[in-house]
Design an enzyme around this catalytic site. Structure first.
Site, PDB file in Angstrom:
ATOM      1  N   ARG A 187      37.270  -8.672  29.762  1.00  0.00           N
ATOM      2  CA  ARG A 187      37.076  -7.421  29.859  1.00  0.00           C
ATOM      3  C   ARG A 187      35.792  -6.883  30.441  1.00  0.00           C
ATOM      4  NH1 ARG A 187      36.146  -3.748  26.126  1.00  0.00           N
ATOM      5  NH2 ARG A 187      36.911  -5.074  24.433  1.00  0.00           N
ATOM      6  N   ASN A 190      28.867  -8.369  24.767  1.00  0.00           N
ATOM      7  CA  ASN A 190      28.682  -6.558  24.520  1.00  0.00           C
ATOM      8  C   ASN A 190      29.729  -6.364  23.658  1.00  0.00           C
ATOM      9  OD1 ASN A 190      28.275  -4.071  24.417  1.00  0.00           O
ATOM     10  ND2 ASN A 190      28.515  -3.813  26.663  1.00  0.00           N
ATOM     11  N   THR A 191      29.451  -6.074  22.332  1.00  0.00           N
ATOM     12  CA  THR A 191      30.448  -5.464  21.778  1.00  0.00           C
ATOM     13  C   THR A 191      29.934  -4.018  21.043  1.00  0.00           C
ATOM     14  OG1 THR A 191      32.132  -5.649  19.838  1.00  0.00           O
ATOM     15  CG2 THR A 191      30.052  -6.704  19.610  1.00  0.00           C
ATOM     16  N   SER A 192      30.728  -3.245  20.455  1.00  0.00           N
ATOM     17  CA  SER A 192      30.353  -1.941  20.019  1.00  0.00           C
ATOM     18  C   SER A 192      29.621  -2.170  18.698  1.00  0.00           C
ATOM     19  CB  SER A 192      31.385  -1.126  19.844  1.00  0.00           C
ATOM     20  OG  SER A 192      32.287  -1.584  18.978  1.00  0.00           O
ATOM     21  N   HIS A 243      43.279  13.834  17.678  1.00  0.00           N
ATOM     22  CA  HIS A 243      42.828  12.570  17.839  1.00  0.00           C
ATOM     23  C   HIS A 243      41.612  12.701  18.440  1.00  0.00           C
ATOM     24  CE1 HIS A 243      42.778   8.403  19.075  1.00  0.00           C
ATOM     25  NE2 HIS A 243      43.114   8.317  17.966  1.00  0.00           N
ATOM     26  N   HIS A 301      47.227  19.835  28.947  1.00  0.00           N
ATOM     27  CA  HIS A 301      46.699  18.385  28.511  1.00  0.00           C
ATOM     28  C   HIS A 301      46.444  17.448  29.479  1.00  0.00           C
ATOM     29  CE1 HIS A 301      46.453  15.485  25.212  1.00  0.00           C
ATOM     30  NE2 HIS A 301      46.494  14.629  26.299  1.00  0.00           N
TER      31      HIS A 301
END
Ligand SMILES: [Fe+2]
Lengths: 611, 46
Positions: A524, A554-556, A13, A131
């Site tokens: 956030r 702020n967003t992606s 992933h 991991h």
């Protein structure tokens, strides 16, 4: 030239590659950004090419390759799980096992061949780490602490799902672990699945949904799904989960406990999903807090480092900070498995003698996580001229001022600056920006820009020097991995808010920065300093000069289901496909109104799989 | 091929699984109220 280590994570992933020089990450990127396939698990060929090019080196120059998990140990876990869950796992067994015996067992050989196929030189020795060792190294080695407690919580790697470590100097000592199938990440993913979201990506949505509900199922979860000891260690009740049998996360057990079948993906959300989200979030927070207390007791350290997929649960991180169990908490920005590539590389680099040089300089060793590809003004100019589209070229100061003025009038801006972020969050390098004071901004951005669910909250960036004016947060949060309450003096709506329920709470005017205030008055937060991200700091400062408000939404920079944009082309395409008003590509400003009509064949929205 | 895998499953994995369940569950699935912790301290990290 210094010792070079190439770190890799792949085949599960979000594959990634990282190049570390003398213990300092100099390039890092997730494969998805290049291939444009969200969470691409393929061998990170493009990310490796980018990292080597950024370092100006070939594979011949690399001293070691570090792989982020141990495939043999993982294979043992897969075999054991199938035996232990027999005779109910036949279907999954016949699907999964052939894949393991044909190539997965020899993942390291496959990595070696894939690297050789790049034709970039002889493949150096491949060093396999566990991991959770990779997660722990990614949490501690780049942290700003000389010594710290380290807590890693995720779904699963080989066997460990939760590990506790003590980091001192350049050493990380393993203290204790909890093993598969007992996993806090799996518990959260089971609810993600049951609520109709995609496992391994919809967990954010569940977290965002939690404040709409009441945790009325928390007791059911504590009694029937997870047994938690006082020290935070836990076991799941596997008779109520399906993931051991391999096909799906939940089945009849959940249906009986929570009154019926799982929600069908994309169907309307109901009170039950809100309450399930609130309940699993509450139990997760309880466990994380107990684990954090144990980490403090067992190490005696005043600082905590976090990594693993569950460390992306910024609400839980916020609770750990609020409870002041530690003086300070640092979360690895690439806390998920992409960050495993970084941890593995740092661990090998440290063993080769690399120092933690950033400690002498203060701050962390992540270079603000701006470790991806960047584009010079010349490259951007060439791109725009080749495309033949109108733009205005400005200097750094005037583009910040101009964009700030436009933002203040309600415009939405694509902000593409400098090197791309490593990790899941956009931090002001590949971001879509808006005015947080605008009451309609959340729904406009969700529905017209991101084409995603209306309930999803947006995050604020704030000038670090002003954070306490707006948020109840008393430490830095440079990577947007901490949720904090909006400061009392900024809130508006006590009465209205108490009466509204479910999604109606979205309509309540909650604070002076409503676009980034979630329905429970949380946010956030990303704190921005002039030293960590000067370009973005300049924009925030300019916005404050224009409006008096040092906060931006702020967003992606992407639409729902799409990886964050990586190149000027990706950015221009996203700008033209959506209702973004302005695009700032480096020092070049593009106005939507001036652009030629955007035409493409087919419906692009059908080509992007929903997340 | 699927038949071969099914055979392996029933001839190897199912008996091993029964053994696990009767004598020692490697997944430690039982809840144990008598224990004060579920942490694993002493074994080699996995
Ligand atoms: Fe992980």
């Amino acid at each position: 030239m210094g010792k070079l280590v190439l770190g890799l994570s792949a085949y599960y992933h979000d594959s990634a590659a990282v190049l570390v020089r003398d213990g300092k990450p100099i390039a890092a990127a997730q494969e998805e950004r290049f291939t444009r396939k969200r969470h691409d698990p393929a061998f990170p060929a493009e990310a490796v090419k980018y990292c080597l090019a950024e370092g100006g080196v070939g594979l011949d120059d690399v001293d070691a390759v570090a792989y982020y998990e141990d495939p043999k140990l993982k294979f043992g876990r897969v075999l054991t799980s199938f035996a232990a869950s027999s005779p109910f796992s036949l279907e999954a067994f016949t699907r999964v096992l052939p894949e393991w015996t044909s190539w997965k067992r020899d993942t390291v050989g496959r990595v070696r061949r894939s690297l050789a196929d790049l034709g970039l030189g002889a493949v150096p020795e491949i060093n396999v780490r566990r991991h959770h060792e990779s997660h722990a190294a990614s949490a501690f080695l780049p942290s700003p602490y000389e010594s710290a407690a380290v807590l890693c919580i995720d779904g699963v790697g080989e066997w460990a799902t939760t590990t506790l470590w003590h980091g001192q100097g350049s050493r990380i000592r393993h203290l204790a672990e909890i093993r598969y199938p007992h996993s806090l990440g799996m518990l959260y993913s089971a609810f993600t699945y049951f609520c109709g979201f995609k496992v391994d990506s919809g967990e954010y949505k569940l977290m965002g949904l939690a404040p709409y509900g009441v945790p009325r199922y928390a007791d059911v979860i504590r009694q029937h799904l997870i047994d938690v000891k006082d020290d935070g260690s836990f076991r799941l009740n596997m008779s109520n989960f399906e993931f051991l049998r391999g096909q799906v996360m939940t089945g009849r057990g959940f249906e009986q406990l929570f009154g019926g079948p799982r929600r069908e993906p994309e169907s309307p959300l109901t009170e039950r999903e809100f309450d399930l989200a609130a309940s699993v979030q509450l139990v997760t927070e309880e466990v994380v807090l107990k684990l954090a207390r144990t980490a403090r007791e067992m190490t005696g350290e005043a600082n905590l480092c976090l990594a693993g997929g569950v460390a992306l649960n910024c609400v839980a991180n916020g609770k750990v900070i609020q409870e002041t169990i530690f003086d300070s908490v640092w979360v690895q920005p690439a806390a998920g498995d992409a960050g495993g590539a970084l941890g593995a590389a740092l661990m090998v680099a440290t063993e080769l003698g690399a120092p933690r040089a950033h400690l002498a300089e203060g701050g962390d060793g992540m270079s603000s996580s701006l470790l991806g590809p960047g584009f010079s003004d010349e490259e951007i100019a060439r791109f725009l001229d080749d495309l033949g589209v109108p733009y205005t070229r400005l200097d750094e100061e005037s583009i910040a001022k101009h964009v700030a003025e436009e933002l203040a009038t309600g415009k939405i801006v694509g902000w593409f600056q400098g090197r791309m972020e490593f990790g899941p969050r956009a931090l002001g390098a590949r971001s879509i920006i808006g005015d947080p004071r605008d009451v309609d901004m959340q729904s406009t951005m969700n529905l017209k820009i991101k084409f995603r669910e209306s309930f999803r909250p947006f995050a604020p960036s704030v000038l670090a020097e002003e954070v306490e004016e707006y948020f109840d947060l008393h430490q830095e949060s440079p990577y947007m991995l901490v949720v904090a309450p909006v400061a009392k003096q900024r809130r508006l709506d006590a009465e209205e808010s108490a009466q509204a329920t479910g999604l109606d709470r979205l309509k309540v005017h909650r604070s002076t920065i409503p676009a980034v205030t979630h329905v429970d008055h949380s946010a956030r937060v990303q704190t921005v300093t002039a030293s960590s991200n000067p370009t973005y700091h300049r924009l925030l400062t300019a916005f404050k000069q224009v409006t008096g408000c040092p906060v931006l939404v702020n967003t992606s920079f992407n639409v729902r289901g799409e990886p964050i944009v990586a190149t000027p082309y990706d950015a221009y395409q996203c700008f033209m496909r959506t209702n973004i008003d302005l695009l700032a590509l480096g020092n070049f400003l593009l106005n939507k109104a001036d652009q030629p009509a955007w035409r493409e064949q087919g419906d692009w929205r059908k080509e992007i799989a929903l997340d | 091929m699927k038949i071969l895998w099914s055979l392996i499953y029933f001839l190897v994995f199912v008996p091993v699984g029964i053994f696990f369940r009767l004598f020692r569950d490697p997944l430690r699935r039982k809840w144990q109220p008598e224990l004060s912790t579920y942490w694993i301290f002493d074994e080699r990290p996995r």
